[in-house]
Design a protein around this motif. Sequence first.
Motif, PDB file in Angstrom:
ATOM      1  N   ILE A 256      17.418  50.874 -60.057  1.00 52.80           N
ATOM      2  CA  ILE A 256      17.840  49.695 -59.305  1.00 52.80           C
ATOM      3  C   ILE A 256      18.768  48.861 -60.178  1.00 52.80           C
ATOM      4  CG2 ILE A 256      17.078  47.600 -58.121  1.00 52.80           C
ATOM      5  CD1 ILE A 256      14.371  49.029 -57.683  1.00 52.80           C
ATOM      6  N   LYS A 257      20.041  48.863 -59.850  1.00 52.13           N
ATOM      7  CA  LYS A 257      21.009  48.075 -60.618  1.00 52.13           C
ATOM      8  C   LYS A 257      21.053  46.626 -60.142  1.00 52.13           C
ATOM      9  CE  LYS A 257      22.101  51.247 -63.413  1.00 52.13           C
ATOM     10  NZ  LYS A 257      21.659  51.108 -64.836  1.00 52.13           N
ATOM     11  N   GLU A 258      20.735  46.415 -58.891  1.00 56.20           N
ATOM     12  CA  GLU A 258      20.669  45.052 -58.363  1.00 56.20           C
ATOM     13  C   GLU A 258      19.714  45.048 -57.176  1.00 56.20           C
ATOM     14  OE1 GLU A 258      23.553  41.314 -57.022  1.00 56.20           O
ATOM     15  OE2 GLU A 258      24.421  43.292 -57.450  1.00 56.20           O
ATOM     16  N   ALA A 259      18.911  43.988 -57.084  1.00 50.64           N
ATOM     17  CA  ALA A 259      17.948  43.865 -55.990  1.00 50.64           C
ATOM     18  C   ALA A 259      18.066  42.494 -55.351  1.00 50.64           C
ATOM     19  CB  ALA A 259      16.525  44.080 -56.504  1.00 50.64           C
ATOM     20  N   ARG A 260      17.884  42.460 -54.051  1.00 50.24           N
ATOM     21  CA  ARG A 260      17.820  41.197 -53.310  1.00 50.24           C
ATOM     22  C   ARG A 260      16.602  41.265 -52.387  1.00 50.24           C
ATOM     23  NH1 ARG A 260      23.214  39.282 -52.879  1.00 50.24           N
ATOM     24  NH2 ARG A 260      24.196  39.636 -54.913  1.00 50.24           N
ATOM     25  N   ILE A 261      15.744  40.274 -52.456  1.00 50.20           N
ATOM     26  CA  ILE A 261      14.567  40.215 -51.588  1.00 50.20           C
ATOM     27  C   ILE A 261      14.387  38.775 -51.113  1.00 50.20           C
ATOM     28  CG2 ILE A 261      12.085  40.614 -51.375  1.00 50.20           C
ATOM     29  CD1 ILE A 261      12.284  42.558 -53.723  1.00 50.20           C
ATOM     30  N   ALA A 262      14.393  38.571 -49.811  1.00 60.64           N
ATOM     31  CA  ALA A 262      14.169  37.245 -49.239  1.00 60.64           C
ATOM     32  C   ALA A 262      13.123  37.346 -48.144  1.00 60.64           C
ATOM     33  CB  ALA A 262      15.473  36.668 -48.680  1.00 60.64           C
ATOM     34  N   LEU A 263      12.272  36.323 -48.058  1.00 61.17           N
ATOM     35  CA  LEU A 263      11.189  36.307 -47.073  1.00 61.17           C
ATOM     36  C   LEU A 263      11.426  35.231 -46.028  1.00 61.17           C
ATOM     37  CD1 LEU A 263       9.795  37.969 -49.346  1.00 61.17           C
ATOM     38  CD2 LEU A 263       7.681  36.767 -48.797  1.00 61.17           C
ATOM     39  N   GLY A 264      10.993  35.519 -44.807  1.00 58.95           N
ATOM     40  CA  GLY A 264      10.980  34.539 -43.740  1.00 58.95           C
ATOM     41  C   GLY A 264       9.570  34.394 -43.194  1.00 58.95           C
ATOM     42  N   GLY A 265       9.329  33.317 -42.458  1.00 57.33           N
ATOM     43  CA  GLY A 265       8.028  33.095 -41.851  1.00 57.33           C
ATOM     44  C   GLY A 265       6.947  32.629 -42.798  1.00 57.33           C
ATOM     45  N   VAL A 266       7.329  32.319 -44.038  1.00 52.89           N
ATOM     46  CA  VAL A 266       6.315  31.961 -45.037  1.00 52.89           C
ATOM     47  C   VAL A 266       6.531  30.583 -45.645  1.00 52.89           C
ATOM     48  CG1 VAL A 266       5.841  34.365 -45.648  1.00 52.89           C
ATOM     49  CG2 VAL A 266       7.583  33.095 -46.939  1.00 52.89           C
ATOM     50  N   ALA A 267       7.678  29.965 -45.393  1.00 54.89           N
ATOM     51  CA  ALA A 267       8.011  28.700 -46.054  1.00 54.89           C
ATOM     52  C   ALA A 267       8.949  27.871 -45.185  1.00 54.89           C
ATOM     53  CB  ALA A 267       8.647  28.962 -47.421  1.00 54.89           C
ATOM     54  N   HIS A 268       9.258  26.691 -45.674  1.00 51.16           N
ATOM     55  CA  HIS A 268      10.128  25.731 -44.985  1.00 51.16           C
ATOM     56  C   HIS A 268      11.591  26.167 -45.007  1.00 51.16           C
ATOM     57  CE1 HIS A 268       9.300  21.799 -43.231  1.00 51.16           C
ATOM     58  NE2 HIS A 268      10.474  21.368 -43.634  1.00 51.16           N
ATOM     59  N   LYS A 269      11.893  27.229 -45.749  1.00 57.21           N
ATOM     60  CA  LYS A 269      13.237  27.769 -45.878  1.00 57.21           C
ATOM     61  C   LYS A 269      13.105  29.253 -46.232  1.00 57.21           C
ATOM     62  CE  LYS A 269      15.462  26.858 -49.728  1.00 57.21           C
ATOM     63  NZ  LYS A 269      16.140  26.136 -50.820  1.00 57.21           N
ATOM     64  N   PRO A 270      14.165  30.031 -46.084  1.00 57.48           N
ATOM     65  CA  PRO A 270      14.091  31.414 -46.556  1.00 57.48           C
ATOM     66  C   PRO A 270      13.670  31.437 -48.028  1.00 57.48           C
ATOM     67  CG  PRO A 270      16.069  31.087 -45.255  1.00 57.48           C
ATOM     68  CD  PRO A 270      15.459  29.724 -45.448  1.00 57.48           C
ATOM     69  N   TRP A 271      12.712  32.305 -48.356  1.00 64.03           N
ATOM     70  CA  TRP A 271      12.082  32.281 -49.680  1.00 64.03           C
ATOM     71  C   TRP A 271      12.603  33.428 -50.534  1.00 64.03           C
ATOM     72  CZ3 TRP A 271       9.294  28.393 -51.582  1.00 64.03           C
ATOM     73  CH2 TRP A 271       8.594  28.594 -52.779  1.00 64.03           C
ATOM     74  N   ARG A 272      13.232  33.071 -51.634  1.00 60.49           N
ATOM     75  CA  ARG A 272      13.784  34.068 -52.542  1.00 60.49           C
ATOM     76  C   ARG A 272      13.436  33.693 -53.972  1.00 60.49           C
ATOM     77  NH1 ARG A 272      20.206  35.298 -53.277  1.00 60.49           N
ATOM     78  NH2 ARG A 272      20.005  36.880 -54.915  1.00 60.49           N
ATOM     79  N   VAL A 273      12.952  34.653 -54.740  1.00 56.55           N
ATOM     80  CA  VAL A 273      12.545  34.415 -56.131  1.00 56.55           C
ATOM     81  C   VAL A 273      13.394  35.305 -57.028  1.00 56.55           C
ATOM     82  CG1 VAL A 273      10.646  34.477 -57.785  1.00 56.55           C
ATOM     83  CG2 VAL A 273      10.203  33.815 -55.410  1.00 56.55           C
ATOM     84  N   ILE A 274      14.335  34.716 -57.737  1.00 55.26           N
ATOM     85  CA  ILE A 274      15.281  35.468 -58.554  1.00 55.26           C
ATOM     86  C   ILE A 274      14.566  36.249 -59.656  1.00 55.26           C
ATOM     87  CG2 ILE A 274      17.333  35.295 -60.020  1.00 55.26           C
ATOM     88  CD1 ILE A 274      17.785  34.617 -57.070  1.00 55.26           C
ATOM     89  N   GLU A 275      13.470  35.688 -60.177  1.00 59.72           N
ATOM     90  CA  GLU A 275      12.733  36.371 -61.252  1.00 59.72           C
ATOM     91  C   GLU A 275      12.241  37.747 -60.807  1.00 59.72           C
ATOM     92  OE1 GLU A 275      12.764  32.047 -62.041  1.00 59.72           O
ATOM     93  OE2 GLU A 275      12.274  33.281 -60.292  1.00 59.72           O
ATOM     94  N   ALA A 276      11.853  37.867 -59.553  1.00 57.33           N
ATOM     95  CA  ALA A 276      11.390  39.159 -59.048  1.00 57.33           C
ATOM     96  C   ALA A 276      12.540  40.158 -58.970  1.00 57.33           C
ATOM     97  CB  ALA A 276      10.754  38.977 -57.667  1.00 57.33           C
ATOM     98  N   GLU A 277      13.708  39.684 -58.573  1.00 55.93           N
ATOM     99  CA  GLU A 277      14.871  40.561 -58.501  1.00 55.93           C
ATOM    100  C   GLU A 277      15.306  40.996 -59.895  1.00 55.93           C
ATOM    101  OE1 GLU A 277      16.458  38.192 -54.516  1.00 55.93           O
ATOM    102  OE2 GLU A 277      17.751  38.327 -56.285  1.00 55.93           O
ATOM    103  N   ASP A 278      15.255  40.068 -60.849  1.00 58.10           N
ATOM    104  CA  ASP A 278      15.591  40.411 -62.235  1.00 58.10           C
ATOM    105  C   ASP A 278      14.602  41.416 -62.811  1.00 58.10           C
ATOM    106  OD1 ASP A 278      17.749  38.704 -62.143  1.00 58.10           O
ATOM    107  OD2 ASP A 278      16.727  37.050 -63.149  1.00 58.10           O
TER     108      ASP A 278
END
Length: 339
Positions: A256-278
């Motif tokens: 995996i050279k680059e990853a993007r993961i975003a969640l919906g339905g769980v927070a007040h905004k789309p939820w993305r954690v850069i540390e997990a992608e790194d």
Amino acid sequence: MNNFSYTKVKNTEQAISQLNGDIRNKIVAGGTNINDLLKYFITKADKLVDINSISENKSIQRLDNGGVRLGALHTNADTAYDPIIEERYPLLSKAILAGASAQIRNMATNGGNLLQRTRCYYFYDINTPCNKRDPGSGCSAIKGYNRIHAILGQSENCIAVFPSDMCVALAALNATVNISGPEGDRVLAFAEFHRLPGDTPNIDNNLKHGEVITSIDLPEKGFPENYSYLKLRDRSSYAFALVSVATAFDLQNNKIKEARIALGGVAHKPWRVIEAEDFLKDKEPTNENFSAAAKIILQGAKGYEHNEFKIELAKRAIIRNCFMALNPETQRPGAKPSL
């Protein structure tokens, strides 16, 4: 519905002038959300400014930097089925088509999708306390029926979630939002557009009074080879997500050279954690690594009486969708992910 004046404008400058920086003046485009808000007395308007005649905000354009510009007044349906989006940003197309009904997608606009308000039961019931609707009145959902509510980023003042599917994909794709207002034009990173509730849950985003969204820009990289959008809901159509996940990978030599993961339905905004992608960078796409990334994303998650199940559901959804992104063909109806 309260009485209000109505005016149509032909360009963005006229829209800004008619809004006049006044919170009591509202924009209407597709009207798929604001009409309900007015009808049920959740919001009031002294003036509705109809921006549907602003033709320059209705197109999809290729940009000189290799990216693509989505007009704020382009409909969700036309965006999802546009050949450029289907070919270069299929994650966005899949996310849009997972939302609402075909009839609503035909009316709803891209800009309006960013501005839609929560579908919290108590927000829509004007006979119950709701800090988002009536600041300082309390949050009925915390001790009420909170099955669809937040597990991340919430506060003691609000546990509502943002309902958009499109925005989850836009967050994963690092989109930017182009805005015009009385003070001129500005560009806002998508991650900075929506707000967490904190002490001001009544403020959904960082758009200022009198400003207008003109377009949304997508960067050149659209992850057309390895992507997936997974939406888990109580029924298979016309329902908001309990948990949704937008995943995109750049894979090279089974790494995996680059990853993007975003969640919906769980927070007040789309939820993305850069540390997990790194964490996933330069790692193999394995169950162990996906599980570890999910753990990072869900760190600090907190459930309530009726929605604690969403924490485990989100973990499993992240892992499943990561595997689905390895082979987008698994997204065909009836196909099974290759776990």
